[in-house]
Design an enzyme around this catalytic site. Structure first.
Site, PDB file in Angstrom:
ATOM      1  N   HIS A 140      -5.642   8.648 -31.173  1.00  0.00           N
ATOM      2  CA  HIS A 140      -4.728   8.065 -30.216  1.00  0.00           C
ATOM      3  C   HIS A 140      -3.248   8.652 -30.794  1.00  0.00           C
ATOM      4  O   HIS A 140      -2.408   8.798 -29.836  1.00  0.00           O
ATOM      5  CB  HIS A 140      -4.631   6.621 -30.333  1.00  0.00           C
ATOM      6  CG  HIS A 140      -5.860   5.875 -29.550  1.00  0.00           C
ATOM      7  ND1 HIS A 140      -5.764   5.770 -28.291  1.00  0.00           N
ATOM      8  CD2 HIS A 140      -7.002   5.534 -29.980  1.00  0.00           C
ATOM      9  CE1 HIS A 140      -6.652   5.069 -28.052  1.00  0.00           C
ATOM     10  NE2 HIS A 140      -7.516   5.034 -29.053  1.00  0.00           N
ATOM     11  N   ASP A 146      -0.425  10.136 -28.275  1.00  0.00           N
ATOM     12  CA  ASP A 146       0.949   9.850 -28.361  1.00  0.00           C
ATOM     13  C   ASP A 146       1.969  11.022 -28.333  1.00  0.00           C
ATOM     14  O   ASP A 146       2.807  11.135 -27.744  1.00  0.00           O
ATOM     15  CB  ASP A 146       1.352   8.971 -29.638  1.00  0.00           C
ATOM     16  CG  ASP A 146       0.658   7.514 -29.636  1.00  0.00           C
ATOM     17  OD1 ASP A 146       0.164   7.034 -28.351  1.00  0.00           O
ATOM     18  OD2 ASP A 146       0.620   6.872 -30.579  1.00  0.00           O
ATOM     19  N   GLU A 196      -0.606   6.778 -19.302  1.00  0.00           N
ATOM     20  CA  GLU A 196      -0.167   8.439 -19.478  1.00  0.00           C
ATOM     21  C   GLU A 196       0.641   8.695 -18.054  1.00  0.00           C
ATOM     22  O   GLU A 196       0.606   9.805 -17.607  1.00  0.00           O
ATOM     23  CB  GLU A 196      -1.678   9.245 -19.536  1.00  0.00           C
ATOM     24  CG  GLU A 196      -2.519   9.248 -18.142  1.00  0.00           C
ATOM     25  CD  GLU A 196      -3.298   8.130 -18.450  1.00  0.00           C
ATOM     26  OE1 GLU A 196      -4.374   8.286 -17.880  1.00  0.00           O
ATOM     27  OE2 GLU A 196      -3.129   7.162 -19.182  1.00  0.00           O
TER      28      GLU A 196
END
Length: 388
Positions: free
Chosen positions: A274, A278, A304
């Site tokens: 993750h 990011d 997103e």
């Protein structure tokens, strides 16, 4: 008016001590606000210096006498450093040391070596006037309300004390030498000293207001912006878009909405983690910010997905922008743990000519176009009006 200068200076010392306590308390609970600690230490040094100066006696050792103007001068310099730090600039810690050292040398050379009280008071008053004037000039910045009010109040207070100190120096130079002593009533109008003390209190309050308003501004920023990308969040985007839509309704200009989605984003999270996802979102946000005009509205709409509202632009103009973003993003290589991450995006576009001045309808139409772009194989731009 019969006012004792020594008593008034003790009042100044007490005001500075109160200011030091307030700043210290704030700095412990708001350590993200730069400048508060310098202001706390500066007020404390000023309080010590002013109080000790009212108690000095010629019998004191020269070293102790010399340390008093040094401590007070460091306090003046720390106030200036705190202002620079509060504005996000780099602090030069030689400033308080230089001001303190200069004040100490003036007091030693003129007071002890030459025994000239006139020149001691004049030189130190001019130095205080100069540093407070520098603080006032540093506080003249462009800012939005309510920060602007606090900046102006602090600048006015610093300016007044600079003026009082300058008038004191001028008055000393014009008086006969035999009438001059360090705390003589005639050195300056006592009323001005009282007003200077009130200005010192005003400085402390203005600095507290600056910190308070900065914290309020930061809270508003956090509430209106996405913490990961720094872009507007969905709620703020909708509020700002309504304003732009209302203006467009009055002027008759065309608005366009672009909905952007990172292709296979879940795969990036699953394969690389993750944190890598990011970083991908941050880099896309930075690319969008560099290409979207300041008068347009850009937001992280969710997950997103990003949304752009373009003013004075139809579908074709929005498509050209979206295509440039798509092309540049497809070429973008993102370094992550010795790997080069690369992904693509898809976008859907709709404008007010075909949908009307309704934000929900524009976003829905652009979202439908985005869905078609995904079905077309991704890494693609689709227009709502043409179905392609």
């Amino acid at each position: 008016m019969n006012l004792d200068v020594r008593t008034i200076m003790l009042m100044w010392s007490g005001i500075n001590l109160l200011g030091a306590g307030m700043m210290a308390l704030i700095s412990f609970h708001a350590d993200n606000v730069r400048g508060a600690r310098q202001w706390a230490l500066g007020h404390c040094c000023m309080s010590i210096g002013i109080f000790t100066s009212t108690q000095m006696s010629p019998e004191w050792p020269s070293l102790i006498i010399a340390s008093v103007p040094f401590i007070a001068g460091c306090g003046f310099g720390l106030l200036f450093n705190g202002i620079e730090a509060f504005k996000g600039k780099r602090c030069h810690y030689w400033v308080p040391a230089w001001v303190g050292g200069q004040m100490m040398l003036q007091s030693l050379w003129l007071g002890i070596v030459h025994d000239n009280v006139r020149m001691v008071v004049t030189a130190n008053s001019l130095l205080v006037s100069a540093i407070f004037a520098a603080c006032a000039l540093s506080l003249i910045v462009k800012a939005t309300q309510p920060l602007k009010t606090a900046y102006n109040l602090a600048a006015a207070s610093f300016s007044f004390i600079a003026l009082v100190s300058f008038l004191r120096a001028l008055n000393i130079l014009l008086k006969p030498a035999e009438e001059i002593s360090l705390f003589a009533q005639g050195n300056v109008n006592p009323v001005l000293i009282v007003l200077g003390g009130l200005s010192q209190l005003s400085i402390s309050l203005a600095l507290v207001l600056l910190i308070t308003f900065r914290l309020v501004s930061d809270l508003r920023e956090q509430a209106s912006h996405d913490s990961l990308t720094g872009l507007l969040n969905r709620r703020s985007f909708e509020d700002e878009s309504k304003r732009l839509l209302a203006r467009a309704t009055r002027t008759g200009e065309t608005l366009s909405v672009i909905m952007i989605d990172v292709d296979y984003f879940k795969r990036i999270n699953d394969v690389h983690g993750h944190q890598a996802g990011d970083e991908v979102l941050r880099r896309l946000a930075a690319l969008l910010q560099s290409m979207v005009r300041s008068e347009d509205c850009l937001a992280r709409y969710g997950g997103e997905e990003f949304c752009v509202l373009l003013t004075g632009t139809g579908e074709q103009g929005a498509a050209q922008l979206a295509e440039r973003v798509r092309s540049l993003y497809a070429e973008l290589q993102i370094s992550w743990k010795n790997e080069a991450l690369q992904s693509t995006l898809s976008a859907g576009i709709a404008d007010s000519l075909g949908i009307g001045m309704d934000l929900a309808a524009l976003v829905e139409a652009a979202d439908q176009a985005l869905y078609r772009a995904k079905n077309a194989g991704r890494n693609y731009i689709a227009l709502y009006s043409t179905g392609s």
